[in-house]
Every structure is written in C-alpha cells, then in structure tokens.
Motif scaffolding. Structure first.
Motif: not given
Length: 313
Positions: A198-202, A222-223, A243-246
């Motif tokens: 949520a802090q990174y706008q998903f 996203l993880d 937040p990173l893509t898998k």
C-alpha cells in the motif's frame, strides 16, 4: 497465495436437488473463521451483511465456472438465528452435487474477494481418500495440523503490524518465538505484504510494474520482500520491506541485485556479464521507488546489510 483448505460434507439442502429452499451452501460457524472477512456483524438495523466474491468452481478437479457469488450473514430481518451462506451463481457446482458429497473451500491470503470451491463427488478417488481421512466429521480443516489462517489471527496480525509501523524504524526484530505457528507466520506475512504494498501504490519498487487479474481486478504478482530476511532476524517493520515482482524478489534474495547508498539499483558486474541477465543489467543505476510515508521507507541499515551479506561479488 492460496491458503490451506476447509471441507464440508454437503447436506441435501446444499445441493441443487433441494426444493423450496433458498439456493446456496450453508457455511457452519466453525468454518466462517477461515472464510474471507465480512464487513460487519448483523444487527437489528442491518439484519444481512454480505460480500461479493469471485469464485472458481471445480468438479472432481475440472474447472466448471468462474463466477461472482455472494457470501452473506443473515438473520431474515432479525426473526431467525444468524446463518452464513454462499449464494448466487453456484449452479454449475450445486447441480452436480448430491447429499454427502464433499466441498473444499480455499481462500486467497492476498485477495479477500477470491475463493476456490472444489466439489469431490462420491466414488471419485479424491473423495474416497478424504472421506476415509475425516471419518464422521461433517466439516473442518482438511489438514488439522496445518489449518488455514483464521480471521482472529488476521486481525491480530494487522494490529501487530500497525503497532510496529508506528514505532521508530527498526530492521532487526530478534529471534522469532519458538511457539509461533505456521498460521501465525502466514497471518503476519499477509499483514506485512498489505502494509508494504500500500505504501508503494501496489507497484514494484524496482520497475514500477504491477499485474492485475481480470478474475477479481485485484493486484497480484507482487511480493513484499524482507530486505533483511526473517531467518536473519529481520523485522516486520515496513522499513525492512520492499515490494517486488516475484522474479525480482527471487533475484534480490539471491544477491543478483541490491541497492546503492544513493538509492539506485546496483547490479554487480559478474551478474550483468552473464547472458540472460540483460533485464537486470538494464536496471543498474535506476532510482528505486520510495514509500509514500518517509518514515516507512527502507532503512539504509537494511540495504547496507543486504549489500554486505547477500549481494554477490
């Protein structure tokens, strides 16, 4: 991320063969703790509360539908005891069911609007195996040793994460309690993921990407990576989360890329030189996205630890 499953052995009124009965499947109170949350509890002024769920329906392992269904908690205007029920658009499954068939319900820990419903019909190998396992039980977790995360555990984890986020940033949390169960850990991972994303706008902190499923229009793929991992006593404070893509989460955990002191992506030369790593190579020097709340941005101590202990030479 799908949770473990709960089961119910169907009553006649749960099937499409029932007459003069409101369509749907009754959800026992003992199972409701493992279902997606409802917005509130019925009251005299609001006798029915509900949530719309995207349900994927399976019969003996074959998908027969992807529908919007209604999960409700109702009191019939306050005249009867409250009952939980799944209704709407379940005909493709209920019309194939008879009394004593078994349904499995599996929620998604990252999407409260999605559920899978599997019908195991009598005579199928899967039914016979599970029926022998559950004995005379009418409902419950499929694996009592590894039950789904409960609503109570989810609420406790969210309170814990919110309280942690209100504290000064810390990236080390100390050893995990030896009594912490797998379900508590899953609940905390869910709360950590929700808070960080949520802090990174998903969106991915390295690429800005996100992926949206047409099944429920919720962000998936996203993880929330612990920069200092849990096994190294990394904390659940959002200042230790990214937040990173898998695939980038995998690469970050294996040290194929990290973050410089100037908050840009660092890809070691040994990684960039390998064929197949062109995508990573092109990320080198790109500024990372930051959390909306400055106090929840990844702490420099965490990135320093990652560079020293994880990033490859």
């Amino acid at each position: 991320m799908l949770d473990t499953s709960v089961f119910k052995k169907l009553a006649h009124n749960d099937t499409g063969a029932a007459r003069d009965h409101q369509g749907g499947i009754v959800i026992p109170k003992a199972l409701a703790e493992f279902f997606p949350p409802l917005p509130e509890t019925p009251s005299p002024g609001n006798p029915t509360v509900d949530a719309r769920l995207t349900a994927e329906l399976f019969v003996d392992g074959v998908r027969v539908g992807n529908v919007e269904t209604r999960y409700q908690h109702q009191t019939w205007g306050g005249t009867r005891s409250a009952e939980r029920r799944l209704t709407d658009n379940l005909g493709a499954l209920r019309n194939e069911a008879i009394e004593h068939d078994i349904v499995l319900f599996t929620k998604d820990l990252t999407d409260d609007t999605y559920i899978q419903i599997h019908l195991l019909r009598q005579g199928s190998p899967e039914y016979e195996k599970l029926n022998n396992q559950i004995g005379t039980s009418r409902w419950g977790p499929v694996d009592p040793e590894n039950p789904p995360v409960s609503l109570t555990q989810i609420e406790d984890a969210e309170r814990y994460l919110n309280a942690t986020a209100d504290e000064p940033p810390t990236v080390f949390g100390g050893p995990r309690p030896t009594s912490e169960t797998r379900t508590v850990r899953k609940a905390r991972d869910r709360a950590f993921r929700n808070k960080v994303l949520a802090q990174y706008q998903f969106r991915c902190a390295f690429t800005g990407r996100r992926f949206v499923s047409p099944l429920s229009c919720k962000t998936v793929g996203l993880d929330a990576a612990h920069v200092i991992p849990v096994h190294a006593n990394g904390s659940d404070h959002p200042a230790n989360g990214l937040p990173l893509t898998k695939e980038l989460h995998w690469a970050f955990d294996r040290g194929l890329l990290g973050v410089n002191t100037d908050r840009t992506i660092l890809v070691p030369e040994s990684v960039a030189a390998l064929g197949g790593n062109e995508f990573l190579k092109n990320l080198n020097g790109v500024a990372i996205r930051e959390a909306d709340n400055p106090s929840l941005r990844v702490h420099e101590e965490a990135f320093n630890w990652h560079r020293l202990n994880v990033l490859v030479n």
